[in-house]
Design an enzyme around this catalytic site. Structure first.
Site, PDB file in Angstrom:
ATOM      1  CD  GLN A  11      36.983  61.365   4.760  1.00 13.07           C
ATOM      2  OE1 GLN A  11      37.594  62.290   4.406  1.00 13.07           O
ATOM      3  NE2 GLN A  11      35.021  61.187   3.935  1.00 13.07           N
ATOM      4  CB  SER A  91      43.932  59.715   6.617  1.00  5.44           C
ATOM      5  OG  SER A  91      43.547  60.743   5.471  1.00  5.44           O
ATOM      6  CG  LEU A  92      40.783  64.288   9.429  1.00 10.28           C
ATOM      7  CD1 LEU A  92      41.069  65.869   9.226  1.00 10.28           C
ATOM      8  CD2 LEU A  92      39.486  63.844   9.599  1.00 10.28           C
ATOM      9  NE  ARG A 116      44.145  66.312   4.139  1.00  3.73           N
ATOM     10  CZ  ARG A 116      43.275  65.090   4.397  1.00  3.73           C
ATOM     11  NH1 ARG A 116      42.084  64.317   4.680  1.00  3.73           N
ATOM     12  NH2 ARG A 116      43.898  63.896   4.233  1.00  3.73           N
TER      13      ARG A 116
END
Length: 310
Positions: A11, A91-92, A116
């Site tokens: 992100q 992360s993502l 999420r």
């Protein structure tokens, strides 16, 4: 001997127009965007190509949008005969890596990351939590700053991005105090980030529990490439550990620097950042000067990468 790792952004990498050139030039990229639209029930091309930016910045939109643009870029690279030996994502981006490794179907992944994003955003009311970035402060001192500030509330290391950049996360007052302490401990720079939630902190534990329920609904398959997990900086050892590690990732530190070092230790000498932005390329450059770093997000970067990998 060239050993390639594909790394996928998280992100913050989003921008209006991402993926557009690939959709206009490659049917395979268009197909990815169509699948996303069909899975989510709204026009992913419109969101990514036209925005508006405010809409694209909403966490529950950002996450599936970046995943879509990343997998479209991945499919274009694969169509050109470029494949990795290892994949990872920040992360993502770990979901993009799992899709690339065929562990998760893309259609399932976009639905899961939308949920999420929603759970992560809803878990902590706006204004209660925040994040801050330290530049030029080693991890021991960042941890010390967090420990000393913890009397003011929750504050924890969130992202170990590179030797010179570490991000912390937690309650506003505690994060602000940690920033002050970090500067006293010698940080070249320490600043509060413009984020909507305290990502990768224990404050998001409940969001992880909700995510677990979503993950249990989808089928997982065996890995075609090894995937490095954020929370362990090591390879997933089996598909049975996928759900657990993805859930833990929501409320635990992302060990990105350690993950990159693990891949280099295992012989990776070429990193290709696949998807929007160049944030990961910047981190990797800080981690090692001895590897080749490329990125692929549009026609210009694709041509440059194909030439370099020829």
């Amino acid at each position: 001997m060239r050993k390639i790792a594909f790394v996928f952004p998280g992100q913050g990498a989003q921008y209006v127009g991402m993926g557009k050139e690939f959709v206009e030039n490659f049917k395979i990229a268009n197909d990815v965007f169509e699948k996303a639209s069909n899975s989510l029930g709204y026009d992913m091309k419109k969101l990514c190509f036209e925005g508006p930016e405010e809409e694209l910045k909403k966490t529950e939109n950002t996450q599936p949008a970046i995943l879509t643009a990343s997998i479209a870029s991945y499919e274009v690279l694969k169509e050109h005969g470029i494949e990795p030996k290892i994949v990872a994502g920040l992360s993502l981006g770990e979901f993009s890596a799992l899709v690339a490794s065929k562990v998760m179907a893309f259609e399932d992944a976009v639905r899961v990351v939308k949920a999420r994003g929603k759970y992560m955003q809803e878990e902590v009311p706006i204004g209660v939590g925040t994040m801050a970035a330290f530049i030029g402060l080693d991890r021991e001192k960042v941890i010390e700053a967090c420990n000393r500030a913890s009397e003011f509330g929750v504050v924890e290391p969130a992202n170990f991005n590179s030797p010179i950049q570490i991000v912390i996360s937690g309650e506003v007052k505690a994060v602000e105090k940690a920033v002050k302490i970090g500067k006293e401990l010698g940080a070249k720079k320490a600043k509060i980030l413009k984020v909507s939630a305290p990502f990768h902190s224990s404050m998001l534990y409940g969001a992880g529990e909700k995510l677990a329920k979503e993950l249990h609904k989808i089928e997982l398959n065996d890995f075609i490439y090894p995937v490095v997990a954020n929370v362990t900086a090591d390879y997933y050892d089996s598909i049975s550990s996928v759900n657990e590690l993805l859930v833990r990732q929501v409320s635990n530190s992302v060990l990105w620097e350690d993950s990159v070092r693990k891949m280099i230790l295992d012989g990776v000498n070429t990193f290709v950042e696949v998807g929007p932005g160049k944030a990961l390329s910047g981190f990797i450059k800080r981690i090692s000067r001895d590897v080749q770093i490329l990125n692929v997000e549009d026609m210009t970067s694709l041509e440059k990468a194909l030439k370099a990998l020829a």
